[in-house]
Scaffold this active site. Structure first.
Site, PDB file in Angstrom:
ATOM      1  N   ILE A   1       0.835  -1.208   0.000  1.00 39.57           N
ATOM      2  CA  ILE A   1       0.000   0.000   0.000  1.00 39.57           C
ATOM      3  C   ILE A   1       0.870   1.259   0.000  1.00 39.57           C
ATOM      4  O   ILE A   1       0.367   2.357  -0.212  1.00 39.57           O
ATOM      5  CB  ILE A   1      -0.975  -0.004   1.198  1.00 39.57           C
ATOM      6  CG1 ILE A   1      -0.233  -0.215   2.521  1.00 39.57           C
ATOM      7  CG2 ILE A   1      -2.036  -1.065   1.014  1.00 39.57           C
ATOM      8  CD1 ILE A   1       0.052   1.002   3.276  1.00 39.57           C
ATOM      9  N   ALA A   2       2.166   1.114   0.233  1.00 39.79           N
ATOM     10  CA  ALA A   2       3.111   2.236   0.169  1.00 39.79           C
ATOM     11  C   ALA A   2       4.508   1.676  -0.031  1.00 39.79           C
ATOM     12  O   ALA A   2       4.842   0.612   0.501  1.00 39.79           O
ATOM     13  CB  ALA A   2       3.057   3.078   1.439  1.00 39.79           C
TER      14      ALA A   2
ATOM     15  N   SER B   1      11.719   4.865   0.496  1.00 39.41           N
ATOM     16  CA  SER B   1      13.116   4.742   0.085  1.00 39.41           C
ATOM     17  C   SER B   1      13.796   3.503   0.649  1.00 39.41           C
ATOM     18  O   SER B   1      14.653   2.911   0.003  1.00 39.41           O
ATOM     19  CB  SER B   1      13.893   5.988   0.514  1.00 39.41           C
ATOM     20  OG  SER B   1      13.759   6.195   1.911  1.00 39.41           O
TER      21      SER B   1
ATOM     22  N   GLY C   1      11.973   0.777   2.321  1.00 37.57           N
ATOM     23  CA  GLY C   1      11.148  -0.424   2.410  1.00 37.57           C
ATOM     24  C   GLY C   1       9.761  -0.179   1.862  1.00 37.57           C
ATOM     25  O   GLY C   1       9.444   0.911   1.375  1.00 37.57           O
ATOM     26  N   GLN C   2       8.919  -1.208   1.919  1.00 40.02           N
ATOM     27  CA  GLN C   2       7.534  -1.072   1.486  1.00 40.02           C
ATOM     28  C   GLN C   2       6.608  -1.665   2.540  1.00 40.02           C
ATOM     29  O   GLN C   2       7.015  -2.517   3.332  1.00 40.02           O
ATOM     30  CB  GLN C   2       7.308  -1.731   0.131  1.00 40.02           C
ATOM     31  CG  GLN C   2       7.631  -3.212   0.052  1.00 40.02           C
ATOM     32  CD  GLN C   2       7.672  -3.686  -1.394  1.00 40.02           C
ATOM     33  OE1 GLN C   2       8.087  -2.956  -2.304  1.00 40.02           O
ATOM     34  NE2 GLN C   2       7.247  -4.930  -1.635  1.00 40.02           N
TER      35      GLN C   2
ATOM     36  N   LYS D   1       6.103  -3.694   7.539  1.00 44.47           N
ATOM     37  CA  LYS D   1       7.122  -3.023   6.721  1.00 44.47           C
ATOM     38  C   LYS D   1       8.252  -4.001   6.428  1.00 44.47           C
ATOM     39  O   LYS D   1       8.809  -4.607   7.350  1.00 44.47           O
ATOM     40  CB  LYS D   1       7.652  -1.777   7.434  1.00 44.47           C
ATOM     41  CG  LYS D   1       8.654  -1.004   6.587  1.00 44.47           C
ATOM     42  CD  LYS D   1       8.791   0.438   7.019  1.00 44.47           C
ATOM     43  CE  LYS D   1       9.519   0.614   8.318  1.00 44.47           C
ATOM     44  NZ  LYS D   1       9.861   2.027   8.574  1.00 44.47           N
TER      45      LYS D   1
ATOM     46  N   ASP E   1      12.961  12.998  10.739  1.00 40.93           N
ATOM     47  CA  ASP E   1      12.446  12.896   9.372  1.00 40.93           C
ATOM     48  C   ASP E   1      10.922  13.058   9.351  1.00 40.93           C
ATOM     49  O   ASP E   1      10.203  12.169   8.901  1.00 40.93           O
ATOM     50  CB  ASP E   1      12.832  11.526   8.798  1.00 40.93           C
ATOM     51  CG  ASP E   1      12.640  11.453   7.286  1.00 40.93           C
ATOM     52  OD1 ASP E   1      12.601  12.517   6.638  1.00 40.93           O
ATOM     53  OD2 ASP E   1      12.524  10.336   6.760  1.00 40.93           O
TER      54      ASP E   1
END
Length: 654
Positions: A180-181, A184, A186-187, A203, A337
């Protein structure tokens, strides 16, 4: 649209236990199974996987033996960058409006994506700066936050099995067929735990991530070392700054460390109003796989969608600013971040923090120095500000500050009233950068990530409200800290702020109280109690002595005004002309009286001021020997002044 998941009772109970302990040094009380799991993971991180920690010397030794690989990477980066730059140059020559060219914006996003994680993070930082990046480019760069190309599910499922010891179908009853995302490093998949039925975010780290990051860090570190040596204008520790960034990126690649960061962040800031921190599931977390509570929400920069839910996006920015102030100035542990992909507006109107991989710390002395610097900027005390920069390690103690003080005045002259759009952290930073070439400044490594965090958050604020005032939002909290923090450093700052050339500056105290009243957790009754306790202590001796003179002046001015009014009535109304009209208080004394009256009014108007509690606190404090001495000093000086005045009057009449 997803429905918000309500955490189970056990989760809420755990959170309440943490909050009850005031969270400063508490360890989250996880169930025994999760605690054991976390302990084993941490042991593995520190012993079995030593390569997880950033080691610039080890990285350098590795790549010195591989010069061909290094040069290949350099050309891989330079070739597309030069090609893109030449394309922009040619478009400008042809008269095209490159700032509005969607085709070039897409090319830039693809370029940064292809160059890898280090450059993607540069693009993420730029995506939060609408004051620097044209809207068309901004829209494209925003996709770098969570819309990067994903890697294959096959690899992701393999990592899950390797890290958690079981295939995904044995752990999750549901797992989205596609990420779903994708960011930089991981996903993320949305899943449901087989054991509890809870919705979670899973993740999974990108393959070959460490190798791609280390070679870029090695090349950039070599360039930094060369620049620091070859260019005399560069006085900052560029290598140290890059090492600080490298250390944070390596920590971000370790999901066990990220889980620890999330728990610590919750301990320190989870109690703040409208701040939400998701739970970590340690039984399903390892170095390359992280399982955490699923948060339904909307990106903070999606203002229209947030408004449609009846939520004020600007208020959530204020929540973020207040949370950041406590991160940087109170506990020192901060999110380095905070880009829009990591800040969500939940459906119930809270600000949810995500992604705790890149965190950093500000040491106590640096925190106190930052608070002092903010105070001196707002009060335009540039002499003191120059000394603050010495304390913060920007200047060495032997530097002559004489020419630097007026330079500071030029940079910060209009800071207090400026909006983010006109004078913001980025603007001030840029102006300071020009000073750093002219004067012997050096940028300490810790400062780079602080600026990165603040500038990123500020970019979100600009996007939502261009008139968002940074210092106006920060100063109430700083004022509260000055008035209530018992640390010797801040008490010394308070003394320096309130006294100049031995004279008490009532206007500064009035200004502090006005601003502190706007802080979310300021309690005027507690502040008064703490102030009285400080005055009664040995550390408060200097202020206590000076206040004797000031209080006498105030009482004397009040008495003179009363006597003036009385004699005026006798002469003008009653007609007793034999009475000489007594002069009223001087303009300066009258101003002091007005400040005291304003301060009393501010205290009373503070919604949480309790007069009975204040009187009770004063009564308790009076029995303190130091306070009794203070009273004796006041009474003694009043008597001396009264006798002196009486003798003067007698001598004048004779």
């Amino acid at each position: 649209m997803n429905i918000k998941t309500v955490p189970p009772k056990s989760t809420l109970k755990e959170r309440k236990l943490v909050l009850a302990d005031k969270v400063d040094s508490t360890i989250v009380k996880l169930p025994a199974l999760q605690a054991d799991r976390k302990s084993r993971l941490l042991e593995a991180t520190t012993s079995e996987h030593l390569g997880l920690r950033y080691n610039p010397l080890g990285i350098a030794a590795h790549y010195r033996k591989r010069p061909v690989q290094v040069w290949q990477r350099i050309f891989t980066v330079l070739a597309p960058v030069i090609s893109f730059a030449l394309g922009l140059w040619w478009d400008i020559k042809l008269g095209k409006n490159v700032k509005a060219d969607h085709r070039r914006a897409v090319q830039l996003r693809i370029l940064l994506t292809n160059l890898g994680p280090a450059y993607i993070k540069i693009g993420q930082a730029l995506s939060t700066r609408p004051d620097l990046v044209p809207p068309v480019y901004l829209e494209e760069l925003t996709q770098l936050q969570d819309k990067l190309p994903p890697f294959s599910n096959e690899l992701a499922y393999q990592f899950i099995e390797e890290e958690l010891g079981a295939p995904p179908q044995d752990i999750y009853t549901e797992l989205t067929p596609e990420p779903i995302a994708a960011a930089s490093l991981g996903q993320v998949y949305k899943a449901k735990l087989k054991s509890t039925g809870e919705q979670v975010a899973v993740k999974v780290q990108r393959p070959d991530l460490r190798e791609r990051i280390t070679i870029d860090l090695y090349i950039l570190r070599r360039l930094s070392a060369w620049g620091q040596k070859a260019m005399k204008q560069v006085r900052s520790d560029l290598v140290g700054i890059l090492d600080e960034l490298g250390e944070r990126i390596f920590e971000e690649m370790d999901y066990v460390n990220e889980g620890e960061n999330a728990e610590r962040f919750f301990q320190l800031y989870g109690h703040l109003k409208d701040v939400y921190v998701p739970k970590i599931y340690w039984e399903y977390t390892n170095r390359r796989v992280l399982t955490m509570e699923w948060i339904n929400g909307i990106k903070l920069t999606q203002v229209e969608e947030i408004a449609a839910l009846g939520i004020d996006a600007r208020y959530l920015v204020e929540v973020g600013v207040q949370c950041s102030l406590r991160q940087l100035l109170e506990h020192g542990f901060f999110h380095a971040d905070p880009h829009p992909g990591n800040l969500l507006a939940t459906y119930d109107g809270k600000l949810a923090y995500l992604d705790f991989g890149m965190m950093s710390e500000v040491q106590p002395q640096q925190r106190y120095g930052l608070i002092e610097a903010i105070v001196h900027v707002v009060n335009r005390d540039f002499d003191a500000l120059a000394h603050d920069y010495v304390k913060l390690d920007f200047l060495t103690p032997d530097v002559d500050l004489t020419p630097i003080i007026p330079a500071f005045a030029n940079v910060f002259a209009d800071a207090q009233g400026a909006s983010v759009a006109d004078l913001n952290i980025k603007t001030i930073t840029d102006d300071l950068s020009s000073l750093m070439y002219e004067y012997p400044f050096r940028v300490p490594p810790y400062y780079a990530l602080i600026i990165r965090s603040l500038v990123t958050l500020e970019g979100i604020a600009i996007y939502i409200d261009p008139n968002f005032k940074v210092l106006s939002e920060a100063y109430p909290y700083v004022s509260k800290r000055l008035l209530t923090d018992p640390s010797p450093e801040l008490r010394a700052s308070l003394k320096d702020l309130l006294f100049k050339d031995g004279r008490f500056r009532w206007n500064r105290l009035e200004n502090l109280l006005k601003n502190a009243r706007n802080s979310q957790d300021y309690n005027s009754s507690e502040a008064l109690d703490q102030g009285l306790e400080f005055l009664a202590s040995e550390r408060g001796a200097f202020i206590r002595t000076k206040l004797v003179d000031e209080l006498f002046k105030g009482l004397d001015a009040l008495g003179r005004n009363l006597l003036h009014n009385f004699t005026y009535v006798l002469r003008e109304r009653v007609g007793v002309t034999a009475i000489t009209e007594t002069p009223s208080a001087s303009i300066e004394e009258q101003q002091t009286l007005e400040h005291i009256q304003n301060i009393i009014k501010i205290l009373q108007e503070g919604g949480n001021f309790d007069l009975s509690k204040a009187i009770e606190g004063i009564s308790k404090t009076i029995v303190n020997p130091n306070v009794q001495l203070l009273g004796q000093q006041i009474a003694s000086q009043i008597s001396q002044k009264a006798v002196a005045r009486m003798l003067r009057e007698l001598l004048v009449k004779q």
